[in-house]
Design a protein around this motif. Sequence first.
Motif, PDB file in Angstrom:
ATOM      1  N   ASP A   1       0.862  -1.183   0.000  1.00  0.00           N
ATOM      2  CA  ASP A   1       0.000   0.000   0.000  1.00  0.00           C
ATOM      3  C   ASP A   1       0.897   1.232   0.000  1.00  0.00           C
ATOM      4  N   ALA A   2       0.953   1.923  -1.141  1.00  0.00           N
ATOM      5  CA  ALA A   2       1.837   3.068  -1.302  1.00  0.00           C
ATOM      6  C   ALA A   2       1.175   4.390  -0.949  1.00  0.00           C
ATOM      7  N   THR A   3      -0.021   4.329  -0.359  1.00  0.00           N
ATOM      8  CA  THR A   3      -0.757   5.556  -0.077  1.00  0.00           C
ATOM      9  C   THR A   3       0.088   6.540   0.735  1.00  0.00           C
ATOM     10  N   GLU A   4       0.239   7.738   0.206  1.00  0.00           N
ATOM     11  CA  GLU A   4       0.943   8.800   0.933  1.00  0.00           C
ATOM     12  C   GLU A   4      -0.023   9.891   1.368  1.00  0.00           C
ATOM     13  N   THR A   5      -0.982  10.195   0.474  1.00  0.00           N
ATOM     14  CA  THR A   5      -1.936  11.261   0.737  1.00  0.00           C
ATOM     15  C   THR A   5      -3.313  10.637   0.857  1.00  0.00           C
ATOM     16  N   GLU A   6      -3.922  10.732   2.032  1.00  0.00           N
ATOM     17  CA  GLU A   6      -5.229  10.106   2.224  1.00  0.00           C
ATOM     18  C   GLU A   6      -6.200  11.101   2.818  1.00  0.00           C
ATOM     19  N   LEU A   7      -7.345  11.228   2.183  1.00  0.00           N
ATOM     20  CA  LEU A   7      -8.424  11.979   2.811  1.00  0.00           C
ATOM     21  C   LEU A   7      -8.935  11.098   3.936  1.00  0.00           C
ATOM     22  N   ASP A   8      -9.049  11.665   5.118  1.00  0.00           N
ATOM     23  CA  ASP A   8      -9.350  10.889   6.316  1.00  0.00           C
ATOM     24  C   ASP A   8     -10.494   9.896   6.085  1.00  0.00           C
ATOM     25  N   GLY A   9     -10.218   8.622   6.316  1.00  0.00           N
ATOM     26  CA  GLY A   9     -11.244   7.588   6.206  1.00  0.00           C
ATOM     27  C   GLY A   9     -11.274   6.862   4.879  1.00  0.00           C
TER      28      GLY A   9
END
Lengths: 252, 252, 252, 252
Positions: free
Chosen positions: D169-177
């Motif tokens: 999972d390379a997620t760096e920028t996530e909108l909360d939730g």
Amino acid sequence: MSEMLKVAVLGAKGRMGTAAVAAIDAAPDMELVAALGRSDSLDILVERGADVVVDLTVPDSTEANVRFAVEHGIHAVVGTTGWDAARLAGLQELLAAHPGTGVLIAPNFALGSVLATHFAAKAAKYFDSVEIIELHHPRKIDAPSGTAFRTAQLVAAARAEAGVPAAPDATETELDGARGASVDGIPVHSVRLAGLVAHQEVLFGSHGEALTIRHDSFNHESFMPGVLLGVRTVGTRPGLTLGLDGYLDLEG
Amino acid sequence: MSEMLKVAVLGAKGRMGTAAVAAIDAAPDMELVAALGRSDSLDILVERGADVVVDLTVPDSTEANVRFAVEHGIHAVVGTTGWDAARLAGLQELLAAHPGTGVLIAPNFALGSVLATHFAAKAAKYFDSVEIIELHHPRKIDAPSGTAFRTAQLVAAARAEAGVPAAPDATETELDGARGASVDGIPVHSVRLAGLVAHQEVLFGSHGEALTIRHDSFNHESFMPGVLLGVRTVGTRPGLTLGLDGYLDLEG
Amino acid sequence: MSEMLKVAVLGAKGRMGTAAVAAIDAAPDMELVAALGRSDSLDILVERGADVVVDLTVPDSTEANVRFAVEHGIHAVVGTTGWDAARLAGLQELLAAHPGTGVLIAPNFALGSVLATHFAAKAAKYFDSVEIIELHHPRKIDAPSGTAFRTAQLVAAARAEAGVPAAPDATETELDGARGASVDGIPVHSVRLAGLVAHQEVLFGSHGEALTIRHDSFNHESFMPGVLLGVRTVGTRPGLTLGLDGYLDLEG
Amino acid sequence: MSEMLKVAVLGAKGRMGTAAVAAIDAAPDMELVAALGRSDSLDILVERGADVVVDLTVPDSTEANVRFAVEHGIHAVVGTTGWDAARLAGLQELLAAHPGTGVLIAPNFALGSVLATHFAAKAAKYFDSVEIIELHHPRKIDAPSGTAFRTAQLVAAARAEAGVPAAPDATETELDGARGASVDGIPVHSVRLAGLVAHQEVLFGSHGEALTIRHDSFNHESFMPGVLLGVRTVGTRPGLTLGLDGYLDLEG
């Protein structure tokens, strides 16, 4: 430290062979010792000390390749088709004479597909109804797919053994073909759609509920994890194993 | 303050009628002024000052009911089948003589289903391939469903008008029925599964992509929002409207 | 006989550029007259008599490329990002001075995705509830995806304009994140799964029914039919068009 | 000829009890000998010679009911919640003193749901990634659902035991939730949508493939086949069984 498995690939220039070479090369617990094409001598397998050979050749040569491997105590993982009853019987005889050697012959190395079929067969007797939808790219020449055919046969056999009655169906008026093909009494529907690759849904239904088992193959590398699992396991399973599900831990 | 719409239901004892009575009763902008059965006199509609009548009766009586309403300046929302070309022509003539009155006759009041069909027809010309899968409970006697049949016809017509060639299909070997029924050249597959209600998928595909439009009807109240939309709108649309999509705001 | 469209590609060595060159080459109604990389002179476009230029370069060079094209009466189809309000305003001014020339700037050329978003915005006001699930490969660094974000915004705007109340939701006890992210009040859920490419589902629900609009992108060639549609249409649409949906025939 | 099973229902006036009474009444191999409410005496079970009692009461009374049954040699199928470790330990002690009597306590009688969870746990270790999406009607007060929670725990445990690394999972920028809730490291997404009932998808993915196991509960009768299976089996399984999967034939 565990030693590296020495692995050779036969049919290394084909599409599947190329992918297998790359996957074995990348596996941290494997060493690729040979990547052979049609004109290479099988003696190289012995010279390089291969532990396992992966056969991804053609129906005409797979039998000789596998017999050579078994005779030299090399385990074999086979994705090539063409193994009829006579060939299998001969191989089993040969394996009886080489009791420490293992051979896996599998029609399908996509783990997800093998699991989907296994689960479908397990679920088959618990539902009133079952139908199969398989969806493929429009260049496919047969309908239904071989996988759908085999899934239907396994599902039908499981229901017959458990004494499950035929699924309810009140259809009186049918436009020819609407209710699909019947494989051992199981309706199978084949969709051919540009853009798709290879997909299958098995739908089960009973009072107020449905269970759907879907497998998607998005590209042709999906069989690689299954090949690697086969390579890692074949040495611990002497004799002949048919189908990758024989290596999966699915009991209980 | 906006006044309450005075609404009457014909066929109020039937399954759909019962649901309509409940829905109108619960709508904050409507007043249920009559819920009539087979033996009740239509004069009650006039006595109670109905603005709109909802006809959910049977093919034998719907024409007389609607004509009575139009003659008395009452708008009508009609879910009953049986309106053939002759009846429609007669109604249109009558409406010409009552230019302020509106009638909506719709084969399907489920908003999601109407939208799904509309979107499918719009998308039809942009994809190489299209197929339809409809899934219903096993008590259904016809295959394919009427909705799938109509969707296929609209999709086929849109593709023909745009000059889209037939979808690619290399099938050479087919187990009878696997590729579904052909409705104007569109493959349609009918699944009948215990537990299901009424579901439809339209699948479109092109180079590397697919678009799927799916509608699920989980129970028979799904047509109620469409009936209420019809009741609210029919007074502003004089003349005859066929199909609920005529009332939806789908342009642009 | 219609003449061949003369088409040039800028950014022809990139992944999208390579695919565009191949697609234009294969299109029976187009002639590829130039496939330019970073160091090639734009003058080649004029020398070769390009009718349309496809810009698939980088944010730093796209503005200069497009302005050059417009100044020379060459229509432009632009897939490069980086067009902020200031650049767009400048381009619109330039186009006013070249009234016969058309430019299409589109964030997304996958026809199925453009249609899915369009349909979702149309359906938005007819349902009680709506949520978005987007599913991508696990190398994606942002969540939600840009497409999901934009779809949610359009859906929320359509519902606000129609006065649709917030979707019902009785959740009292929530494990942090379970109900997804909120984009203008629309719940958006981001799945990251090995094997997947780029997929999105918009789910609508009301009394007893659901409508699902799903788009699957299986590989990166899915934008090619949209690029070809843009190339064929841009010459007939003078001025600036934002978004491929402006070229789709979706009214009524 | 096999004799009819004599079955009694406790909590027969409740929603589940009413459905159970109807299902047992309709089963050709069962005889309904008692349908008891809150104020009825348990002695009736003995007087009528019940072989099996189905307890669908409330947490306050289920323990006394089941203990009474076991003390009188009546097998019990229990759908009531409230069985904590202390109650279970006491029951097991009692069963040790009545070695021929069987009790099944199951949190979920929907066969499809039980199978889906079982299959998900089996598949868990063969894939790089796994996420869960559960979808319910908007009147549900907790998120995620209990079934999703338990499925995630079983999947996580199976992966931990097999030494499977965390999903990529390379997620760096996530909108909360956006990436859902984390249950033992498994992302779980909860959709609440008008029209839906109770649905769950477990998505697995690896190189180029995905496996999806989906269960749909369309109405509250979906637990009936599981209750009947429990009634038929409990007499052959002395002692305490927790979970309907203990009665399913899922080995091999």
